[in-house]
Write a protein that holds these residues in place. Structure first.
Motif, PDB file in Angstrom:
ATOM      1  N   THR A   1       0.847  -1.191   0.000  1.00  0.00           N
ATOM      2  CA  THR A   1       0.000   0.000   0.000  1.00  0.00           C
ATOM      3  C   THR A   1       0.889   1.250   0.000  1.00  0.00           C
ATOM      4  O   THR A   1       2.041   1.190   0.446  1.00  0.00           O
ATOM      5  N   PRO A   2       0.378   2.388  -0.461  1.00  0.00           N
ATOM      6  CA  PRO A   2      -0.978   2.550  -1.001  1.00  0.00           C
ATOM      7  C   PRO A   2      -1.081   2.044  -2.431  1.00  0.00           C
ATOM      8  O   PRO A   2      -0.123   2.179  -3.195  1.00  0.00           O
ATOM      9  N   ARG A   3      -2.228   1.452  -2.784  1.00  0.00           N
ATOM     10  CA  ARG A   3      -2.460   1.021  -4.148  1.00  0.00           C
ATOM     11  C   ARG A   3      -3.065   2.195  -4.928  1.00  0.00           C
ATOM     12  O   ARG A   3      -4.257   2.236  -5.194  1.00  0.00           O
ATOM     13  N   SER A   4      -2.201   3.124  -5.276  1.00  0.00           N
ATOM     14  CA  SER A   4      -2.664   4.332  -5.957  1.00  0.00           C
ATOM     15  C   SER A   4      -3.241   4.038  -7.332  1.00  0.00           C
ATOM     16  O   SER A   4      -3.964   4.863  -7.899  1.00  0.00           O
TER      17      SER A   4
ATOM     18  N   ASP B   1       3.959  -4.815   2.788  1.00  0.00           N
ATOM     19  CA  ASP B   1       4.282  -3.509   3.358  1.00  0.00           C
ATOM     20  C   ASP B   1       5.548  -3.591   4.210  1.00  0.00           C
ATOM     21  O   ASP B   1       5.715  -4.508   5.027  1.00  0.00           O
ATOM     22  N   GLY B   2       6.436  -2.604   4.011  1.00  0.00           N
ATOM     23  CA  GLY B   2       7.650  -2.527   4.815  1.00  0.00           C
ATOM     24  C   GLY B   2       8.791  -3.390   4.328  1.00  0.00           C
ATOM     25  O   GLY B   2       9.891  -3.355   4.912  1.00  0.00           O
ATOM     26  N   LEU B   3       8.578  -4.174   3.280  1.00  0.00           N
ATOM     27  CA  LEU B   3       9.629  -5.060   2.769  1.00  0.00           C
ATOM     28  C   LEU B   3      10.321  -4.434   1.566  1.00  0.00           C
ATOM     29  O   LEU B   3       9.673  -3.823   0.709  1.00  0.00           O
ATOM     30  N   SER B   4      11.631  -4.607   1.494  1.00  0.00           N
ATOM     31  CA  SER B   4      12.369  -4.178   0.308  1.00  0.00           C
ATOM     32  C   SER B   4      12.171  -5.205  -0.798  1.00  0.00           C
ATOM     33  O   SER B   4      11.672  -6.318  -0.561  1.00  0.00           O
TER      34      SER B   4
END
Length: 225
Positions: free
Chosen positions: A13-16, A38-41
């Motif tokens: 996210t966000p799924r713009s 989320d939060g992962l490279s």
């Protein structure tokens, strides 16, 4: 205001790309959003979720807009953990933003809206005995589709064009391929397809084009109280 509904993407996210489309049907002030990645490279995503040779795959989008190919089995395990965590946070309805077919996802109390359980029977009811053409994001997904669309009166035809790549030429080629195969209704069966894809292809082909994420968003809107 209590937020009882949350969307859950298998990407980040966000799924713009699809959020504006969802918000045409869902009230922004009453929903939250979460992503499994989320939060992962990109390196961490590959380490945890990269598919092995021959595995069923899924396709999603990272926050930078890039496309990522994922192991379906690993994603399903990750989603199950995430669903339980979201329930613990108090969400009563969870809208899964993925059209893939999962067999074992479950919640304790929350309503789980899985597009793969909703869209195929809904499309079958809409199209009757018309020939359906299904557009998917990557070639590997075609062989995974037979069971999902088993209730259609005619075996669907397929074509491939990723919604995450900025190449409308492939989208056109895929759409024309479906029409050549006899499709008189097209289903864009990936959450990443957008209204602009639908409008463009419907004008190009002159036949109905159904957008999976719109069908699911309209249903989710009915569950918000």
């Amino acid at each position: 205001m209590k937020k009882s509904l949350i969307t859950l993407t298998i990407g980040q996210t966000p799924r713009s790309d699809i959020l504006p489309l969802l918000l045409e049907h869902l009230p922004a002030e009453q929903i939250d959003h979460a992503g499994l990645l989320d939060g992962l490279s990109a390196e961490q995503v590959a380490e945890r979720y990269a598919p092995a040779a021959g595995e069923k795959v899924l396709v999603s989008r990272l926050q930078d807009g890039s496309q990522v190919v994922l192991s379906s089995a690993r994603i399903e395990m990750g989603l199950q953990e995430k669903l339980l965590a979201l329930e613990e946070e108090g969400y009563e309805t969870i809208l899964l933003l993925c059209t893939a077919e999962f067999g074992r996802l479950q919640t304790q109390k929350a309503v789980l809206l899985e597009p793969d359980r909703i869209i195929p029977p809904l499309v079958a009811a809409i199209v009757s005995d018309h020939q359906v053409g299904i557009m998917v994001a990557v070639e590997e997904q075609i062989r995974q589709q037979n069971n999902k669309w088993r209730n259609l009166s005619k075996t669907p035809c397929f074509a491939v064009a990723s919604p995450y790549l900025p190449d409308d030429e492939k989208l056109v080629d895929a759409a024309l391929s479906l029409q050549e195969q006899g499709a008189d209704v097209v289903v864009l069966d990936c959450i990443g397809y957008h209204q602009r894809h639908r409008d463009f292809l419907q004008k190009l082909l002159g036949i109905p084009v159904l957008l999976s994420n719109v069908l699911v968003a309209k249903l989710a809107a009915e569950l918000i109280v």
